[in-house]
Scaffold this motif. Structure first.
Motif, PDB file in Angstrom:
ATOM      1  N   GLU A  84      -7.084  -9.178 -25.075  1.00  0.00           N
ATOM      2  CA  GLU A  84      -6.176  -9.401 -23.953  1.00  0.00           C
ATOM      3  C   GLU A  84      -6.344 -10.854 -23.547  1.00  0.00           C
ATOM      4  OE1 GLU A  84      -6.590  -6.743 -20.621  1.00  0.00           O
ATOM      5  OE2 GLU A  84      -5.342  -8.100 -19.435  1.00  0.00           O
ATOM      6  N   ASN A  85      -5.285 -11.632 -23.683  1.00  0.00           N
ATOM      7  CA  ASN A  85      -5.388 -13.068 -23.452  1.00  0.00           C
ATOM      8  C   ASN A  85      -5.929 -13.415 -22.073  1.00  0.00           C
ATOM      9  OD1 ASN A  85      -4.901 -15.005 -25.433  1.00  0.00           O
ATOM     10  ND2 ASN A  85      -2.801 -14.249 -25.654  1.00  0.00           N
ATOM     11  N   ARG A  86      -6.626 -14.528 -22.026  1.00  0.00           N
ATOM     12  CA  ARG A  86      -7.191 -15.039 -20.761  1.00  0.00           C
ATOM     13  C   ARG A  86      -8.253 -14.128 -20.166  1.00  0.00           C
ATOM     14  NH1 ARG A  86      -5.589 -20.125 -21.474  1.00  0.00           N
ATOM     15  NH2 ARG A  86      -3.487 -20.102 -22.265  1.00  0.00           N
ATOM     16  N   THR A  87      -8.866 -13.346 -21.009  1.00  0.00           N
ATOM     17  CA  THR A  87     -10.001 -12.534 -20.544  1.00  0.00           C
ATOM     18  C   THR A  87     -11.196 -12.847 -21.441  1.00  0.00           C
ATOM     19  OG1 THR A  87      -9.484 -10.681 -22.019  1.00  0.00           O
ATOM     20  CG2 THR A  87      -8.484 -10.614 -19.831  1.00  0.00           C
ATOM     21  N   ASN A  88     -12.376 -12.441 -21.007  1.00  0.00           N
ATOM     22  CA  ASN A  88     -13.582 -12.668 -21.806  1.00  0.00           C
ATOM     23  C   ASN A  88     -13.495 -11.931 -23.134  1.00  0.00           C
ATOM     24  OD1 ASN A  88     -15.573 -14.344 -20.522  1.00  0.00           O
ATOM     25  ND2 ASN A  88     -15.483 -12.851 -18.841  1.00  0.00           N
ATOM     26  N   PHE A  89     -14.128 -12.480 -24.137  1.00  0.00           N
ATOM     27  CA  PHE A  89     -14.116 -11.809 -25.435  1.00  0.00           C
ATOM     28  C   PHE A  89     -15.109 -10.659 -25.450  1.00  0.00           C
ATOM     29  CE2 PHE A  89     -12.697 -16.136 -26.722  1.00  0.00           C
ATOM     30  CZ  PHE A  89     -11.413 -15.746 -27.097  1.00  0.00           C
ATOM     31  N   VAL A  90     -14.648  -9.544 -25.974  1.00  0.00           N
ATOM     32  CA  VAL A  90     -15.526  -8.383 -26.087  1.00  0.00           C
ATOM     33  C   VAL A  90     -16.055  -8.304 -27.519  1.00  0.00           C
ATOM     34  CG1 VAL A  90     -15.649  -5.871 -25.825  1.00  0.00           C
ATOM     35  CG2 VAL A  90     -14.093  -7.203 -24.384  1.00  0.00           C
ATOM     36  N   HIS A  91     -15.179  -8.637 -28.461  1.00  0.00           N
ATOM     37  CA  HIS A  91     -15.541  -8.537 -29.882  1.00  0.00           C
ATOM     38  C   HIS A  91     -15.666  -9.925 -30.485  1.00  0.00           C
ATOM     39  CE1 HIS A  91     -14.605  -4.308 -29.581  1.00  0.00           C
ATOM     40  NE2 HIS A  91     -13.462  -4.636 -29.009  1.00  0.00           N
ATOM     41  N   SER A  92     -16.285  -9.986 -31.664  1.00  0.00           N
ATOM     42  CA  SER A  92     -16.378 -11.271 -32.354  1.00  0.00           C
ATOM     43  C   SER A  92     -15.178 -11.492 -33.266  1.00  0.00           C
ATOM     44  CB  SER A  92     -17.649 -11.324 -33.200  1.00  0.00           C
ATOM     45  OG  SER A  92     -18.751 -11.288 -32.350  1.00  0.00           O
ATOM     46  N   ASP A  93     -14.631 -10.410 -33.788  1.00  0.00           N
ATOM     47  CA  ASP A  93     -13.476 -10.518 -34.681  1.00  0.00           C
ATOM     48  C   ASP A  93     -12.324  -9.755 -34.075  1.00  0.00           C
ATOM     49  OD1 ASP A  93     -14.591 -11.705 -37.368  1.00  0.00           O
ATOM     50  OD2 ASP A  93     -16.091 -10.345 -36.557  1.00  0.00           O
TER      51      ASP A  93
END
Ligand SMILES: O=C(O)CCC(=O)C(=O)O
Ligand SMILES: [Fe+2]
Length: 519
Positions: free
Chosen positions: A452-461
């Motif tokens: 989800e753009n502009r949110t923190n990354f949850v996954h690496s890929d």
């Protein structure tokens, strides 16, 4: 001593009915029943009886007791609660109950029991519904009985050499390794498989020759296991009883998963969406073709419009280079759209594969690669891209690499990428907040989460959406780097030194220097 031929029930006359021991047993049973089921015993005859020291837990079979009772009275209900060492008989009349009491209490010993049975009258008995274990299956569980014939079973069993039954500890088959449906064919002896989820506990009897199909919630969120024991308490038409277990042989069929698991049971799911675990070289280039190159081809003009300013630290690096430096920008995507835009700006552009740069060794003075290698979908391909940059670099030449960082918040500060999202909460067309969470990439049989753009990354890929002005949505593949990851990768490339590692607005960056030639 007498015995009943047709049932093999051995009846021993112990004549202990009124001695102290039997009174003590009755008293103890009275307390236990009150505590367990809030049911009182009665000093005077009623139509209900409790066998104080005989039940499913002590290993009494319903059929054995029925044989004894059938010889005494014509109608009764036998209630054998699961997990209890006592059971109940409701007779048609007090007279029938008295007959049973007089015949059994302190007098008979059933095979396998330690001593004679003791009996009490009770005011009521528990309802059958309360003693039957939960009979509905977990959602997604199906049992097909008689799935194979007796002959097929025999053929399968005679080809096997099995070990003794040892039970199966409760577990959920690993989500990331196997697909949804799991099949289990039971042969030999029936046995109970226990399904558990939070405080729910369901026993499922797996008859011989049946096929168990676990899907959905039953497969993903319930544990299943088989308790190592010699007998099982089972439900029959007449109620619960005990059934001896023989050797059971099962065949379990699972389909190996390619890609991550996208179940709706996240708290039980081990998938971390790290492509390193499931992307091979062929899949990788297919993935990059569809989710990097083709996308940049489509969005090149819009993408270029959104890139207005040089990043200050990149400018600083370029400023540090001597005049006349031959610089390679292993730069934009290899799409022709972006290449044309660069050409129009009078740069010398060459479309090629960054894993195979068409330049001689030691031929350029400096290299920059800004936001490129995070589009490569395996660690090996990312390492190879760096090693290519180093190969074409002349000794003592410098190379600057930028990749997107998994950490978008550092030292209590959000990157522009996150901040921008917060500022433009209302400008929904700029931010894709759609709830699509996964994309099945059919060409390469894998599934990736959609960020989800502009949110923190949850996954690496993952796939990151790009929304074109008209609203058309595209997904680009990204591998975001964790702290140290880029530096570690560079250390695996020979003939290069790491001069600097830094974090810059949601990116991890390194400056490399090619070593002098070793003689
Ligand atoms: O024996 C069975 O039916 C199931 C075996 C099982 O759960 C497993 O191997 O994961
Ligand atoms: Fe399993």
């Amino acid at each position: 001593m007498s015995s009943s031929d047709e049932t093999n029930v051995i009846i021993e006359d112990h004549k202990e009915r009124n001695d102290k021991k039997s009174l003590r047993k009755q008293k103890r049973a009275h307390h236990r029943l009150l505590r367990d089921m809030n049911i009182k015993c009665s000093d005077r005859p009623t139509q209900h009886l409790m066998i104080c020291n005989g039940g499913l837990v002590t290993g009494i079979k319903r059929e054995t007791l029925q044989c004894v009772l059938d010889a005494l009275i014509s109608k009764y209900v036998l209630i054998m609660p699961t997990g209890k060492s006592y059971c109940f008989i409701t007779c048609n009349s007090k007279e029938d109950a008295t007959c049973v009491y007089n015949y059994i209490h302190g007098r008979i010993k059933l095979p396998g029991q330690n001593g004679p049975l003791y009996v009490c009258y009770t005011e009521i008995v528990p309802s059958i519904d309360n003693v039957m274990s939960n009979s509905t299956f977990p959602p997604g569980l199906t049992l097909i009985e008689n799935f194979v014939t007796k002959e097929q079973e025999e053929t399968l069993l005679t080809t096997l050499n099995w070990e003794n039954e040892c039970g199966i500890p409760p577990h959920i088959d690993t989500h990331s390794v196997f697909e949804d449906t799991i099949l289990s064919l039971s042969l030999g002896s029936a046995c109970i498989m226990n399904f558990k989820k939070e405080d729910r506990n369901i026993n499922v009897l797996l008859p011989a020759r049946s096929l168990l199909i676990m899907t959905g919630e039953a497969r993903y969120a319930w544990t299943h296991g088989i308790c190592p024991r010699h007998s099982d308490v089972i439900e029959t038409e007449n109620g619960t009883t005990m059934q001896e277990r023989g050797i059971r042989v099962s065949f379990t069929f699972r389909k190996v998963r390619r890609g991550g698991c996208c179940c709706n049971f996240k708290e039980y799911c081990d998938t971390r969406f790290d492509t390193a675990t499931f992307v091979d070289a062929k899949t990788a280039s297919g993935l990059e073709d569809s989710y990097v190159h083709k996308v940049y081809e489509e969005i090149s003009n819009h993408f270029s419009e959104t890139r207005r300013k040089q990043w200050p630290n990149v400018t600083k690096f370029l400023g540090s280079l001597e005049e006349g430096t031959l610089l390679l920008d292993m730069g934009c995507d290899r799409s022709s759209g972006l290449a044309d835009i660069c050409r129009k700006r009078s740069f010398e552009v060459l479309q090629c594969d960054c894993l195979y740069l068409p330049y001689r060794n030691n031929s350029v003075d400096a290299v920059i690669s800004i936001a490129v290698i995070h589009h490569l979908s395996t660690r090996e391909r990312r390492r190879r891209a760096i090693s290519e940059m180093v190969r074409v670099l002349r000794p003592t030449g410098k190379c600057l690499i930028y990749v997107w960082a998994k950490e978008q918040r550092k030292d209590s500060t959000d990157s522009f990428y996150l901040k921008y999202g917060k500022k433009s909460k209302d400008e929904t067309e700029k931010i894709d907040r759609s709830e699509i969470s996964h994309e099945r990439i059919s060409e390469c049989c894998l599934t990736l989460p959609v960020h989800e753009n502009r949110t923190n990354f949850v996954h690496s890929d993952m796939l990151v959406p790009w929304k074109k002005k008209g609203g058309e949505r595209f997904l680009r593949y990204y591998h975001v780097f964790q702290e140290d990851e880029l530096a570690k990768l560079c250390m695996e490339v020979s003939a290069v030194m790491i001069k600097e590692v830094y974090y810059d607005q949601g990116n991890w960056c390194v400056i490399l220097e090619k070593c002098m030639k070793i003689a």
